[in-house]
Design an enzyme around this catalytic site. Sequence first.
Site, PDB file in Angstrom:
ATOM      1  N   HIS A   1      -3.755  45.194 134.052  1.00  0.00           N
ATOM      2  CA  HIS A   1      -3.857  43.944 133.273  1.00  0.00           C
ATOM      3  C   HIS A   1      -2.533  43.247 133.010  1.00  0.00           C
ATOM      4  O   HIS A   1      -2.509  42.198 132.393  1.00  0.00           O
ATOM      5  CB  HIS A   1      -4.565  44.196 131.943  1.00  0.00           C
ATOM      6  CG  HIS A   1      -3.713  44.954 130.951  1.00  0.00           C
ATOM      7  ND1 HIS A   1      -3.597  46.315 130.980  1.00  0.00           N
ATOM      8  CD2 HIS A   1      -2.935  44.534 129.934  1.00  0.00           C
ATOM      9  CE1 HIS A   1      -2.783  46.709 130.008  1.00  0.00           C
ATOM     10  NE2 HIS A   1      -2.356  45.652 129.358  1.00  0.00           N
TER      11      HIS A   1
HETATM   12  C1  UD1 Z   1      -2.531  42.055 125.432  1.00  0.00           C
HETATM   13  C2  UD1 Z   1      -1.087  42.402 125.088  1.00  0.00           C
HETATM   14  C3  UD1 Z   1      -0.647  43.572 125.930  1.00  0.00           C
HETATM   15  C4  UD1 Z   1      -1.598  44.739 125.839  1.00  0.00           C
HETATM   16  C5  UD1 Z   1      -3.021  44.278 126.107  1.00  0.00           C
HETATM   17  C6  UD1 Z   1      -3.978  45.405 125.855  1.00  0.00           C
HETATM   18  C7  UD1 Z   1       0.367  40.513 124.435  1.00  0.00           C
HETATM   19  C8  UD1 Z   1       1.427  39.590 124.889  1.00  0.00           C
HETATM   20  N1  UD1 Z   1      -0.203  41.295 125.394  1.00  0.00           N
HETATM   21  O1  UD1 Z   1      -2.560  41.667 126.793  1.00  0.00           O
HETATM   22  O2  UD1 Z   1       0.627  44.002 125.483  1.00  0.00           O
HETATM   23  O3  UD1 Z   1      -1.225  45.694 126.786  1.00  0.00           O
HETATM   24  O4  UD1 Z   1      -3.347  43.195 125.229  1.00  0.00           O
HETATM   25  O5  UD1 Z   1      -5.188  45.212 126.504  1.00  0.00           O
HETATM   26  O6  UD1 Z   1       0.049  40.538 123.281  1.00  0.00           O
HETATM   27  N2  UD1 Z   1      -9.585  37.950 127.322  1.00  0.00           N
HETATM   28  C9  UD1 Z   1     -10.951  37.900 127.241  1.00  0.00           C
HETATM   29  N3  UD1 Z   1     -11.555  38.537 126.197  1.00  0.00           N
HETATM   30  C10 UD1 Z   1     -10.881  39.216 125.231  1.00  0.00           C
HETATM   31  C11 UD1 Z   1      -9.487  39.248 125.310  1.00  0.00           C
HETATM   32  C12 UD1 Z   1      -8.849  38.611 126.369  1.00  0.00           C
HETATM   33  O7  UD1 Z   1     -11.607  37.322 128.091  1.00  0.00           O
HETATM   34  O8  UD1 Z   1     -11.506  39.773 124.314  1.00  0.00           O
HETATM   35  C13 UD1 Z   1      -8.919  37.275 128.466  1.00  0.00           C
HETATM   36  C14 UD1 Z   1      -8.556  35.825 128.177  1.00  0.00           C
HETATM   37  O9  UD1 Z   1      -8.721  35.110 129.349  1.00  0.00           O
HETATM   38  C15 UD1 Z   1      -7.084  35.922 127.829  1.00  0.00           C
HETATM   39  C16 UD1 Z   1      -6.621  37.052 128.725  1.00  0.00           C
HETATM   40  O10 UD1 Z   1      -7.711  37.959 128.780  1.00  0.00           O
HETATM   41  O11 UD1 Z   1      -6.381  34.731 128.075  1.00  0.00           O
HETATM   42  C17 UD1 Z   1      -5.393  37.773 128.208  1.00  0.00           C
HETATM   43  O12 UD1 Z   1      -5.581  38.227 126.866  1.00  0.00           O
HETATM   44  P1  UD1 Z   1      -4.315  38.442 125.911  1.00  0.00           P
HETATM   45  O13 UD1 Z   1      -4.735  39.090 124.651  1.00  0.00           O
HETATM   46  O14 UD1 Z   1      -3.522  37.179 125.820  1.00  0.00           O
HETATM   47  O15 UD1 Z   1      -3.412  39.423 126.753  1.00  0.00           O
HETATM   48  P2  UD1 Z   1      -3.765  40.847 127.359  1.00  0.00           P
HETATM   49  O16 UD1 Z   1      -3.554  40.768 128.821  1.00  0.00           O
HETATM   50  O17 UD1 Z   1      -5.060  41.353 126.841  1.00  0.00           O
HETATM   51  N1  UDP Z   2      -9.036  51.708 126.809  1.00  0.00           N
HETATM   52  C1  UDP Z   2     -10.395  51.920 126.715  1.00  0.00           C
HETATM   53  N2  UDP Z   2     -11.211  51.364 127.660  1.00  0.00           N
HETATM   54  C2  UDP Z   2     -10.741  50.631 128.706  1.00  0.00           C
HETATM   55  C3  UDP Z   2      -9.345  50.460 128.805  1.00  0.00           C
HETATM   56  C4  UDP Z   2      -8.530  50.989 127.834  1.00  0.00           C
HETATM   57  O1  UDP Z   2     -10.855  52.600 125.811  1.00  0.00           O
HETATM   58  O2  UDP Z   2     -11.550  50.163 129.533  1.00  0.00           O
HETATM   59  C5  UDP Z   2      -8.170  52.297 125.761  1.00  0.00           C
HETATM   60  C6  UDP Z   2      -7.274  53.415 126.261  1.00  0.00           C
HETATM   61  O3  UDP Z   2      -7.185  54.402 125.258  1.00  0.00           O
HETATM   62  C7  UDP Z   2      -5.955  52.748 126.458  1.00  0.00           C
HETATM   63  C8  UDP Z   2      -5.980  51.707 125.345  1.00  0.00           C
HETATM   64  O4  UDP Z   2      -7.328  51.298 125.260  1.00  0.00           O
HETATM   65  O5  UDP Z   2      -4.854  53.597 126.311  1.00  0.00           O
HETATM   66  C9  UDP Z   2      -5.096  50.526 125.534  1.00  0.00           C
HETATM   67  O6  UDP Z   2      -5.412  49.958 126.718  1.00  0.00           O
HETATM   68  P1  UDP Z   2      -4.698  48.766 127.435  1.00  0.00           P
HETATM   69  O7  UDP Z   2      -4.395  49.237 128.787  1.00  0.00           O
HETATM   70  O8  UDP Z   2      -5.561  47.590 127.296  1.00  0.00           O
HETATM   71  O9  UDP Z   2      -3.357  48.437 126.609  1.00  0.00           O
HETATM   72  P2  UDP Z   2      -1.856  48.925 126.672  1.00  0.00           P
HETATM   73  O10 UDP Z   2      -1.833  50.354 126.265  1.00  0.00           O
HETATM   74  O11 UDP Z   2      -1.330  48.711 128.055  1.00  0.00           O
HETATM   75  O12 UDP Z   2      -1.147  48.047 125.708  1.00  0.00           O
END
Ligand code: UD1
Ligand code: UDP
Length: 361
Positions: free
Chosen positions: A204
């Site tokens: 991601h």
């Molecule tokens: C965010 C964090 C990242 C973390 C990740 C965990 C920041 C800058 N990034 O990244 O550090 O590793 O969360 O998963 O804070 N979206 C949906 N539904 C949701 C959430 C997101 O569709 O419930 C989609 C949207 O298109 C959104 C994109 O995912 O624009 C990115 O979501 P965002 O929370 O901005 O960043 P993550 O990649 O999730």
């Molecule tokens: N996770 C989960 N289901 C998923 C992906 C992630 O339960 O499909 C949990 C898992 O414990 C992981 C945490 O969510 O360590 C955080 O995941 P993510 O990769 O989104 O965030 P990051 O740790 O990179 O910030």
Amino acid sequence: NTIISLVGARPQFIKEAVIASEVHKTNAWNHILVHSGQHYDVNMSDLFFEELQIPTPKYFLEVGSSSHGKQTAAVLEKFEDILLQEKPDLVLVYGDTNTTVAGALAAAKLNIPVAHIEAGMRQYPKNMPEEVNRVVTDHLSSLLFCCSELSYQNLQRENITSGVYIAGDVMYDLFLRMKPRFLKDKMLQNLTLHEGEYILVTLHRDFNVDNKESLLPILEGLNDYAKMTGLSIVFPMHPRTRKRIEEFDLATYLDSMNIVEPVGYLELMGLLEGCSNVVTDSGGLQKEAYYAKKQAAVIMPDTGWKEIIESGWNQLVPGNAAKELLPRILENKFIAYPVNLYGDGNAAKAIVKNIMTYLNK
Ligand code: UD1
Ligand code: UDP
């Protein structure tokens, strides 16, 4: 004493769950939970509250998705109102998301002490959004809880020396506590796979998935890896990645993979226990792979969790080298398991004890 925990993204829900249950045991604090709404899909948020029995947040800020500036600003503005209303003695923030940095800034501006869980993590590139969030949050925090000695040293180098503790990783606490409930059999049954027959994949990071030139070699590498080893791929896909794959018209690269929606914690840990290896750019999953004694190829040019790389257990594979390196990753399979890199499973206890001492001063 009143303490506010601010969460908003998937990794924060699980970290907070461990702290909250430890706080609960002390019976000494009013612990208020605030959800920024950075993650909002049922399987990116509600699922974790249900499965881990996390109490419903008192406040939902509902900021949703937007650009970094807008999302961070929305949390900052809305969280400030709550701080003014609740007047907490301390704010707890977790990890490195936009929610984390906004919460720390809102509190610091109101002279409310901030405690940062997972402090001192550093990685290249410096301009990576999470790295910006970590550095700023650490410099605004009064209490900094590190997962490792290396994180502690990173803070020393930046002259952050007071209020810093090596507590270990709360995700290891959770892993050990929940292990008996991991849903390996259910997941294997659902996917009609046997143990050891598949690679578990998650992706991601913006630098991996947000442009076609980065994403394509990773998908090609995964396909080659699966072909060479005869293993299947199980890929619970983050919504960000799903959207990009559609946008870049790369869906055909998924044809031979088991693509599933994001799964709950117990399901993911079940998939982890049943897999052969992991390929991920997740901060959390690269540590959980190590906890589960599975090796991970970490699709990043660098990681904050360097201890696992230096021990030889996990390997860094920059996205642009994924096509070449992924198929060969199993060549380095036999490495002695490095023990206790991130504490002994009592991180939350140490964190809560230190916070209590700080507040009682
Ligand atoms: C965010 C964090 C990242 C973390 C990740 C965990 C920041 C800058 N990034 O990244 O550090 O590793 O969360 O998963 O804070 N979206 C949906 N539904 C949701 C959430 C997101 O569709 O419930 C989609 C949207 O298109 C959104 C994109 O995912 O624009 C990115 O979501 P965002 O929370 O901005 O960043 P993550 O990649 O999730
Ligand atoms: N996770 C989960 N289901 C998923 C992906 C992630 O339960 O499909 C949990 C898992 O414990 C992981 C945490 O969510 O360590 C955080 O995941 P993510 O990769 O989104 O965030 P990051 O740790 O990179 O910030």
